[in-house]
Scaffold this motif. Structure first.
Motif, mmCIF file in Angstrom:
data_model
loop_
_atom_site.group_PDB
_atom_site.id
_atom_site.type_symbol
_atom_site.label_atom_id
_atom_site.label_comp_id
_atom_site.label_asym_id
_atom_site.label_seq_id
_atom_site.Cartn_x
_atom_site.Cartn_y
_atom_site.Cartn_z
ATOM 1 N N ALA A 178 0.843 -1.200 0.000
ATOM 2 C CA ALA A 178 0.000 0.000 0.000
ATOM 3 C C ALA A 178 0.879 1.251 0.000
ATOM 4 N N ALA A 179 0.393 2.300 -0.673
ATOM 5 C CA ALA A 179 1.132 3.565 -0.688
ATOM 6 C C ALA A 179 1.039 4.261 0.662
ATOM 7 N N SER A 180 -0.068 4.033 1.390
ATOM 8 C CA SER A 180 -0.210 4.591 2.742
ATOM 9 C C SER A 180 -1.072 3.638 3.559
ATOM 10 N N THR A 181 -1.126 3.861 4.867
ATOM 11 C CA THR A 181 -1.917 2.964 5.727
ATOM 12 C C THR A 181 -3.364 3.431 5.871
ATOM 13 N N GLU A 182 -3.717 4.496 5.197
ATOM 14 C CA GLU A 182 -5.095 4.983 5.263
ATOM 15 C C GLU A 182 -6.037 3.967 4.603
ATOM 16 N N VAL A 183 -7.153 3.671 5.282
ATOM 17 C CA VAL A 183 -8.117 2.692 4.765
ATOM 18 C C VAL A 183 -9.507 3.327 4.778
#
Ligand SMILES: [Zn+2]
Length: 307
Positions: free
Chosen positions: A255-260
């Protein structure tokens, strides 16, 4: 993952599919009366099994009544030189199908898989998928005329005047993805799907759409279902999943970031798990995916790595 493909249920290439031989109707006809040949009867997507839950196998010798009762008989392949055929008794009632086959009951192969050898599970799933396809392709989608099986049951052709369309068994690919978080600690993304049992978490998966590569499908599914942008999409392995026509293609991605941000429709929750958290779940008796699924293998392959 990249383990021996035979560790995944339902695949493994156990039979010689004899692609050139099966195109010869005379060879198929001879195999159907060869006493060495073996018939596997199925009923409406289910294995026909004996009282001890072993799938019924009948010698082609003396099985004329069984064959005469079949909606379709298809050639599966050669097993150490012996021809294997799947016989579809779906047009009969369950009791009649069991009596014809000499079976005690009809059971889904996925309910039997723990007690079957890998080759038997793969052959039964293959038979189920191929017979299922035949039952849904009796008429041409172009002209509406009847179709007939050819090539030992590996194609169907339209009988309509001036049509002659050929139909091939359809495979519906789906991607299944283990997504890792960027940076430390190493974590993977699991989702709770609508309708899944409470506390049941699994990897994200979805069907490939027309005009997509497998990698396109991975990126779209993760964006749609979990609001996650992924990079470094890497193939891990694939699994035959003929229930009724699937091919599961496993990937890892980062993932590019951990934001879900879940879609709230198919996926109701998604979160990141460390290896320690997943090991705790397994130790507490909460399995990660069905034992026969690539989901299970993706997760256990990830768990097997060092922290
Ligand atoms: Zn046609």
């Amino acid at each position: 993952m990249r383990t021996d493909e035979r560790t995944l249920a339902y695949g493994g290439g156990w039979l010689d599919r004899a692609g050139a031989l099966r195109a010869d109707p005379g060879w198929i006809a001879a195999r159907l009366t060869d006493p060495e040949s073996v018939l596997l009867p199925l009923w409406r997507d289910r294995c026909l099994v004996s009282a001890d839950r072993a799938p019924v196998r009948r010698s082609a010798a003396g099985a004329a009544e069984l064959r005469a009762a079949a909606d379709e008989t298809v050639f599966l392949g050669l097993d150490a030189g012996r021809a294997l055929f799947a016989v579809d008794l779906s047009g009969r009632g369950e009791a009649e199908a069991c009596a014809l086959a000499g079976a005690a009951e009809a059971v889904d192969v996925r309910a039997l898989v723990g007690g079957l050898g890998a080759a038997e599970a793969a052959v039964q799933a293959y038979a189920k998928g191929l017979l299922h396809w035949h039952r849904g392709q009796r008429f041409c989608g172009g002209c509406g005329a009847a179709t007939v099986a050819r090539d030992g049951g590996h194609t169907r052709s339209c009988t309509g005047a001036g049509c002659g369309r050929l139909l091939f068994p359809r495979i519906e690919p789906a991607v299944i993805v283990l997504v890792e978080a960027p940076g430390e600690p190493e974590r993977c993304l699991l989702a709770r799907h609508r309708g899944a049992a409470e506390g049941s978490w699994s990897t994200l998966a979805g069907f490939v759409e027309v005009g997509e590569s497998l990698e396109d499908a991975v990126r779209r599914e993760l964006a749609e279902e979990a609001g996650v942008t992924v990079v470094d999409v890497a193939y891990q392995g694939s699994q035959a999943w003929p229930f009724p026509a699937g091919l599961m293609v496993g990937f890892r991605a980062t993932a590019a970031s951990t934001e879900v941000r879940v879609d709230g429709d198919e996926v109701v929750d998604a979160r990141w798990f460390t290896r320690a958290e997943l090991r705790e779940r397994v130790a507490a008796g909460r399995p990660l995916g069905r034992i026969d699924s690539i989901d299970h293998h993706l997760l256990h392959g990830w768990l097997a790595a060092d922290d």
